[in-house]
Design an enzyme around this catalytic site. Structure first.
Site, mmCIF file in Angstrom:
data_model
loop_
_atom_site.group_PDB
_atom_site.id
_atom_site.type_symbol
_atom_site.label_atom_id
_atom_site.label_comp_id
_atom_site.label_asym_id
_atom_site.label_seq_id
_atom_site.Cartn_x
_atom_site.Cartn_y
_atom_site.Cartn_z
ATOM 1 N N ASP A 61 0.843 -1.197 0.000
ATOM 2 C CA ASP A 61 0.000 0.000 0.000
ATOM 3 C C ASP A 61 0.884 1.254 0.000
ATOM 4 O O ASP A 61 1.882 1.334 0.710
ATOM 5 C CB ASP A 61 -0.912 0.006 1.236
ATOM 6 C CG ASP A 61 -2.065 0.989 1.086
ATOM 7 O OD1 ASP A 61 -3.217 0.546 0.942
ATOM 8 O OD2 ASP A 61 -1.804 2.219 1.107
ATOM 9 N N ILE A 62 0.488 2.231 -0.787
ATOM 10 C CA ILE A 62 1.285 3.457 -0.941
ATOM 11 C C ILE A 62 1.245 4.330 0.315
ATOM 12 O O ILE A 62 2.142 5.155 0.521
ATOM 13 C CB ILE A 62 0.771 4.241 -2.180
ATOM 14 C CG1 ILE A 62 1.843 5.180 -2.710
ATOM 15 C CG2 ILE A 62 -0.506 4.992 -1.882
ATOM 16 C CD1 ILE A 62 1.515 5.750 -4.088
ATOM 17 N N ASN B 293 -12.886 -3.216 2.333
ATOM 18 C CA ASN B 293 -13.883 -2.161 2.408
ATOM 19 C C ASN B 293 -14.810 -2.244 1.200
ATOM 20 O O ASN B 293 -14.360 -2.506 0.086
ATOM 21 C CB ASN B 293 -13.192 -0.797 2.456
ATOM 22 C CG ASN B 293 -12.412 -0.602 3.743
ATOM 23 O OD1 ASN B 293 -12.868 -0.988 4.812
ATOM 24 N ND2 ASN B 293 -11.218 -0.021 3.639
ATOM 25 N N GLN C 223 -14.480 2.892 1.027
ATOM 26 C CA GLN C 223 -13.724 2.294 -0.078
ATOM 27 C C GLN C 223 -13.334 3.423 -1.029
ATOM 28 O O GLN C 223 -14.195 4.163 -1.508
ATOM 29 C CB GLN C 223 -14.575 1.248 -0.814
ATOM 30 C CG GLN C 223 -13.807 0.570 -1.948
ATOM 31 C CD GLN C 223 -14.653 -0.447 -2.707
ATOM 32 O OE1 GLN C 223 -15.872 -0.569 -2.478
ATOM 33 N NE2 GLN C 223 -14.031 -1.167 -3.614
ATOM 34 N N HIS D 162 -10.344 -5.400 -3.353
ATOM 35 C CA HIS D 162 -9.020 -5.632 -2.771
ATOM 36 C C HIS D 162 -9.169 -6.023 -1.317
ATOM 37 O O HIS D 162 -10.120 -5.622 -0.643
ATOM 38 C CB HIS D 162 -8.114 -4.400 -2.901
ATOM 39 C CG HIS D 162 -8.722 -3.118 -2.425
ATOM 40 N ND1 HIS D 162 -9.643 -2.415 -3.169
ATOM 41 C CD2 HIS D 162 -8.545 -2.422 -1.276
ATOM 42 C CE1 HIS D 162 -10.001 -1.325 -2.505
ATOM 43 N NE2 HIS D 162 -9.352 -1.307 -1.345
ATOM 44 N N HIS E 141 -7.025 -5.828 2.184
ATOM 45 C CA HIS E 141 -5.863 -5.298 2.881
ATOM 46 C C HIS E 141 -5.308 -6.379 3.802
ATOM 47 O O HIS E 141 -6.067 -7.003 4.549
ATOM 48 C CB HIS E 141 -6.254 -4.116 3.776
ATOM 49 C CG HIS E 141 -6.808 -2.920 3.060
ATOM 50 N ND1 HIS E 141 -6.077 -1.772 2.861
ATOM 51 C CD2 HIS E 141 -8.034 -2.679 2.520
ATOM 52 C CE1 HIS E 141 -6.830 -0.869 2.231
ATOM 53 N NE2 HIS E 141 -8.022 -1.397 2.010
HETATM 54 P P1 AMP Z 1 -9.705 1.391 0.235
HETATM 55 O O1 AMP Z 1 -9.795 2.702 0.941
HETATM 56 O O2 AMP Z 1 -10.127 0.217 1.058
HETATM 57 O O3 AMP Z 1 -10.393 1.455 -1.117
HETATM 58 O O4 AMP Z 1 -8.165 1.132 -0.030
HETATM 59 C C1 AMP Z 1 -7.482 1.643 -1.119
HETATM 60 C C2 AMP Z 1 -6.029 1.628 -0.748
HETATM 61 O O5 AMP Z 1 -5.272 1.823 -1.932
HETATM 62 C C3 AMP Z 1 -5.609 2.733 0.226
HETATM 63 O O6 AMP Z 1 -5.084 2.129 1.420
HETATM 64 C C4 AMP Z 1 -4.561 3.520 -0.540
HETATM 65 O O7 AMP Z 1 -3.504 3.962 0.267
HETATM 66 C C5 AMP Z 1 -4.104 2.500 -1.577
HETATM 67 N N1 AMP Z 1 -3.544 3.042 -2.803
HETATM 68 C C6 AMP Z 1 -4.053 4.055 -3.559
HETATM 69 N N2 AMP Z 1 -3.272 4.259 -4.633
HETATM 70 C C7 AMP Z 1 -2.251 3.354 -4.560
HETATM 71 C C8 AMP Z 1 -1.116 3.051 -5.380
HETATM 72 N N3 AMP Z 1 -0.869 3.727 -6.507
HETATM 73 N N4 AMP Z 1 -0.278 2.071 -4.972
HETATM 74 C C9 AMP Z 1 -0.520 1.396 -3.843
HETATM 75 N N5 AMP Z 1 -1.573 1.612 -3.035
HETATM 76 C C10 AMP Z 1 -2.426 2.580 -3.390
#
Ligand code: AMP
Length: 114
Positions: free
Chosen positions: A30-31, A87, A94, A100, A102
């Protein structure tokens, strides 16, 4: 799917730090990590969320969960424990509409999940 961030990551069009990959599933860091270990596990096929995934096969869903467990083990979390979160929709916040899971671990997580 066009204009889907995680589809682009799955296709290698946007870079990610990979933790695991096979023909069906990709796991990447995760970024914006919310735990010492925070990895996302996605199906390469576009499905928007876990509710939409009720229309997919049992093998699709079981494969995603089994892979998440396998990746958690490979990340060294089997002994200490970990949390899986998926989520779904606005109330769950979400932010990326591509299914996805986590993987969160590497410390004792909070006792609440909200
Ligand atoms: P959610 O809020 O459950 O939809 O989770 C989406 C997740 O994607 C969040 O924890 C973000 O930090 C992560 N995210 C968004 N863009 C990227 C990316 N380019 N690379 C890795 N993780 C990302």
């Amino acid at each position: 799917m066009e204009d889907c961030l995680f589809c682009k990551i799955a296709a290698g069009e946007i870079p990610s730090k990979k933790a695991y990959e096979d023909d069906e599933v990709l796991a990447f860091y995760d970024i914006a990590p919310q735990a010492p270990v925070h990895v996302l596990v996605i199906p390469k096929k576009h499905v928007s969320d876990v509710y939409a995934a009720r229309g997919e096969s049992d093998a699709f869903l079981a494969g995603l969960l089994r892979t998440a467990a396998k990746v958690a083990g490979e990340l060294g979390l089997a002994e200490s424990g970990f949390r899986l979160v998926s989520n779904c929709g606005a109330d769950a916040r979400q932010s990326v509409p591509h299914l996805h899971v986590h993987i969160l671990g590497g410390k004792q997580l909070g006792d609440r999940m909200d």
